[in-house]
Design an enzyme around this catalytic site. Structure first.
Site, mmCIF file in Angstrom:
data_model
loop_
_atom_site.group_PDB
_atom_site.id
_atom_site.type_symbol
_atom_site.label_atom_id
_atom_site.label_comp_id
_atom_site.label_asym_id
_atom_site.label_seq_id
_atom_site.Cartn_x
_atom_site.Cartn_y
_atom_site.Cartn_z
ATOM 1 N N LEU A 17 3.604 2.328 2.976
ATOM 2 C CA LEU A 17 3.493 1.779 4.335
ATOM 3 C C LEU A 17 2.024 1.598 4.734
ATOM 4 C CD1 LEU A 17 6.240 3.888 6.180
ATOM 5 C CD2 LEU A 17 6.483 2.025 4.563
ATOM 6 N N ASP A 36 -7.605 7.868 1.338
ATOM 7 C CA ASP A 36 -6.427 8.360 0.610
ATOM 8 C C ASP A 36 -6.921 9.260 -0.503
ATOM 9 O OD1 ASP A 36 -3.991 8.361 -1.190
ATOM 10 O OD2 ASP A 36 -3.289 6.946 0.316
ATOM 11 N N ASP A 60 -9.245 13.598 1.826
ATOM 12 C CA ASP A 60 -8.138 14.536 2.021
ATOM 13 C C ASP A 60 -8.074 14.802 3.526
ATOM 14 O OD1 ASP A 60 -6.420 16.661 2.289
ATOM 15 O OD2 ASP A 60 -7.260 17.811 0.625
ATOM 16 N N VAL A 61 -6.987 14.372 4.160
ATOM 17 C CA VAL A 61 -6.926 14.479 5.630
ATOM 18 C C VAL A 61 -6.845 15.917 6.127
ATOM 19 C CG1 VAL A 61 -5.938 12.179 6.012
ATOM 20 C CG2 VAL A 61 -4.401 14.147 5.721
ATOM 21 N N CYS A 87 -1.027 7.143 8.301
ATOM 22 C CA CYS A 87 0.088 7.002 7.352
ATOM 23 C C CYS A 87 0.110 8.089 6.284
ATOM 24 C CB CYS A 87 0.035 5.640 6.658
ATOM 25 S SG CYS A 87 0.546 4.280 7.715
ATOM 26 N N SER A 150 9.147 10.074 11.896
ATOM 27 C CA SER A 150 10.256 9.716 10.996
ATOM 28 C C SER A 150 11.539 9.951 11.778
ATOM 29 C CB SER A 150 10.246 10.631 9.770
ATOM 30 O OG SER A 150 11.476 10.543 9.074
ATOM 31 N N TYR A 163 9.742 19.170 6.526
ATOM 32 C CA TYR A 163 9.394 17.775 6.846
ATOM 33 C C TYR A 163 9.779 17.444 8.292
ATOM 34 C CZ TYR A 163 9.080 12.664 6.188
ATOM 35 O OH TYR A 163 8.747 11.335 6.287
HETATM 36 N N1 LIG Z 1 9.104 5.478 3.306
HETATM 37 C C1 LIG Z 1 9.929 5.971 4.210
HETATM 38 O O1 LIG Z 1 11.151 5.768 4.138
HETATM 39 C C2 LIG Z 1 9.390 6.765 5.371
HETATM 40 C C3 LIG Z 1 10.283 7.083 6.409
HETATM 41 C C4 LIG Z 1 9.824 7.798 7.496
HETATM 42 C C5 LIG Z 1 8.499 8.185 7.567
HETATM 43 N N2 LIG Z 1 7.661 7.869 6.550
HETATM 44 C C6 LIG Z 1 6.276 8.332 6.673
HETATM 45 O O2 LIG Z 1 5.413 7.244 6.483
HETATM 46 C C7 LIG Z 1 4.173 7.709 5.939
HETATM 47 C C8 LIG Z 1 3.839 6.888 4.706
HETATM 48 O O3 LIG Z 1 4.859 7.113 3.749
HETATM 49 P P1 LIG Z 1 5.081 6.182 2.473
HETATM 50 O O4 LIG Z 1 6.544 6.013 2.323
HETATM 51 O O5 LIG Z 1 4.211 5.021 2.521
HETATM 52 O O6 LIG Z 1 4.634 7.222 1.330
HETATM 53 P P2 LIG Z 1 3.674 7.046 0.072
HETATM 54 O O7 LIG Z 1 3.869 8.293 -0.722
HETATM 55 O O8 LIG Z 1 3.869 5.726 -0.570
HETATM 56 O O9 LIG Z 1 2.215 7.042 0.748
HETATM 57 C C9 LIG Z 1 1.636 8.188 1.301
HETATM 58 C C10 LIG Z 1 0.156 8.169 0.970
HETATM 59 O O10 LIG Z 1 -0.431 9.327 1.590
HETATM 60 C C11 LIG Z 1 -1.407 9.829 0.691
HETATM 61 N N3 LIG Z 1 -1.687 11.224 0.976
HETATM 62 C C12 LIG Z 1 -0.882 12.296 0.762
HETATM 63 N N4 LIG Z 1 -1.525 13.425 1.085
HETATM 64 C C13 LIG Z 1 -2.763 13.062 1.523
HETATM 65 C C14 LIG Z 1 -3.891 13.778 1.985
HETATM 66 N N5 LIG Z 1 -3.891 15.115 2.065
HETATM 67 N N6 LIG Z 1 -4.978 13.071 2.358
HETATM 68 C C15 LIG Z 1 -5.011 11.720 2.267
HETATM 69 N N7 LIG Z 1 -3.973 10.990 1.822
HETATM 70 C C16 LIG Z 1 -2.872 11.665 1.445
HETATM 71 C C17 LIG Z 1 -0.796 9.629 -0.696
HETATM 72 O O11 LIG Z 1 -1.774 9.671 -1.728
HETATM 73 C C18 LIG Z 1 -0.136 8.276 -0.545
HETATM 74 O O12 LIG Z 1 -1.003 7.233 -0.960
HETATM 75 C C19 LIG Z 1 4.362 9.212 5.661
HETATM 76 O O13 LIG Z 1 3.833 9.953 6.740
HETATM 77 C C20 LIG Z 1 5.869 9.361 5.637
HETATM 78 O O14 LIG Z 1 6.271 10.663 5.991
HETATM 79 C C21 LIG Z 1 8.065 7.176 5.448
#
Ligand SMILES: NC(=O)c1ccc[n+]([C@@H]2O[C@H](COP(=O)([O-])OP(=O)(O)OC[C@H]3O[C@@H](n4cnc5c(N)ncnc54)[C@H](O)[C@@H]3O)[C@@H](O)[C@H]2O)c1
Length: 256
Positions: A17, A36, A60-61, A87, A150, A163
């Site tokens: 996302l 990221d 690292d956030v 994100c 979420s 979560y």
């Molecule tokens: N995909 C879904 O269905 C969905 C649904 C609800 C919520 N979300 C939320 O949307 C957001 C994005 O999810 P996504 O599906 O794109 O996941 P994804 O795993 O594709 O992307 C998440 C990114 O966050 C990065 N990340 C993780 N820990 C980190 C840190 N400590 N510092 C910096 N970067 C870090 C990862 O390297 C990754 O590139 C997340 O917060 C997730 O909880 C996703």
């Protein structure tokens, strides 16, 4: 705020996302810095978009000082900050107890560090930078912070205690943060996505994906471009504030 000419900062921008958000913001004329852990994907995305429009930072956030430095780099590179999108996030599974085990509290701590503290570090440092902007329009807008919750904040599935707690926190902080920042011309909005196709969702088992599809009246998962479109809408609509918006195709997660 009109997107053209603004500056954005996106965490988790190397995947899913976040990556689609970076692409759509850049396509709309926003200069974007994104952070990221995944530098390989991040650097590749900058190559695709152009170094004059996007900058990647390994970040690292959970490291507050690194977040502060990343936002300073964004401001120094592109001359300000108007849009912050949180994100970066991880999911974790572990039932409270089973007949043989108990959920991992160290995992819960990590999920909280990334999903909650990471979001708040970015929001606070972004707000500080945004507060120094001149208003970008006659509505006094200086910036918008978009947090990612979420549907699991509301109806988390079995095994989602960590979560759901983290995403419930995102819903919880949205209103008070908007109240704190309104006087600076900064809005705060959270998006609560349903099941959106991304590496995070792709990593689920087929059994879980089929269960999730049954919970979705549209009979399909959402796409990352639909999430990024929602981000753009949150920036553009000047009266959206202090609210968590479900973007889930009508999904209501079922019991398990
Ligand atoms: N995909 C879904 O269905 C969905 C649904 C609800 C919520 N979300 C939320 O949307 C957001 C994005 O999810 P996504 O599906 O794109 O996941 P994804 O795993 O594709 O992307 C998440 C990114 O966050 C990065 N990340 C993780 N820990 C980190 C840190 N400590 N510092 C910096 N970067 C870090 C990862 O390297 C990754 O590139 C997340 O917060 C997730 O909880 C996703």
């Amino acid at each position: 705020m009109k997107l053209e000419g603004l500056v954005g900062f996106v965490t988790g921008g190397a995947s899913g996302l976040g990556a689609e958000t970076v692409k759509q913001l850049v396509a709309a004329g926003v200069k974007v810095t994104f952070g990221d852990l995944n530098s390989e994907n991040g650097e590749a995305l900058v190559k695709e978009l152009g170094e004059d429009k996007a900058k990647f930072l390994e970040l690292d956030v959970t490291d507050e000082k690194a977040v502060e430095a990343a936002i300073k780099t964004c401001v120094d590179t592109f001359g300000g900050l108007h849009i912050a999108v949180n994100c970066a996030g991880i999911a974790a599974v572990g039932q409270t107890i089973t007949s043989k085990s108990m959920m991992s509290f160290s995992t819960m701590r990590l999920v909280t560090e990334i999903n909650v503290f990471g979001t708040i570090y970015v929001a606070a440092h972004a707000a500080k930078a945004m507060s120094k902007n001149k208003p970008v329009n006659d509505r006094g807008e200086r910036g918008v912070i978009i947090n990612v919750a979420s549907v699991a904040a509301y109806e988390g599935q079995r095994g989602q205690v960590s979560y759901s707690a983290s995403k419930g926190a995102i819903v919880g902080i949205t209103t008070p943060m908007a109240r704190d920042l309104g006087r600076f011309g900064i809005r705060v909005v959270a998006i609560a996505p349903g099941t959106i196709m991304s590496p995070m969702l792709a990593a689920q088992t087929d059994k879980m994906k089929n269960l999730l599809l049954k919970d979705t009246p549209l009979g399909r998962f959402g796409e990352a471009d639909e999430f990024a479109h929602m981000v753009r809408s949150c920036v553009e609509n000047s009266y959206l504030n202090g609210v968590t918006l479900r973007m889930d195709g009508g999904t209501v997660l079922s019991y398990s």
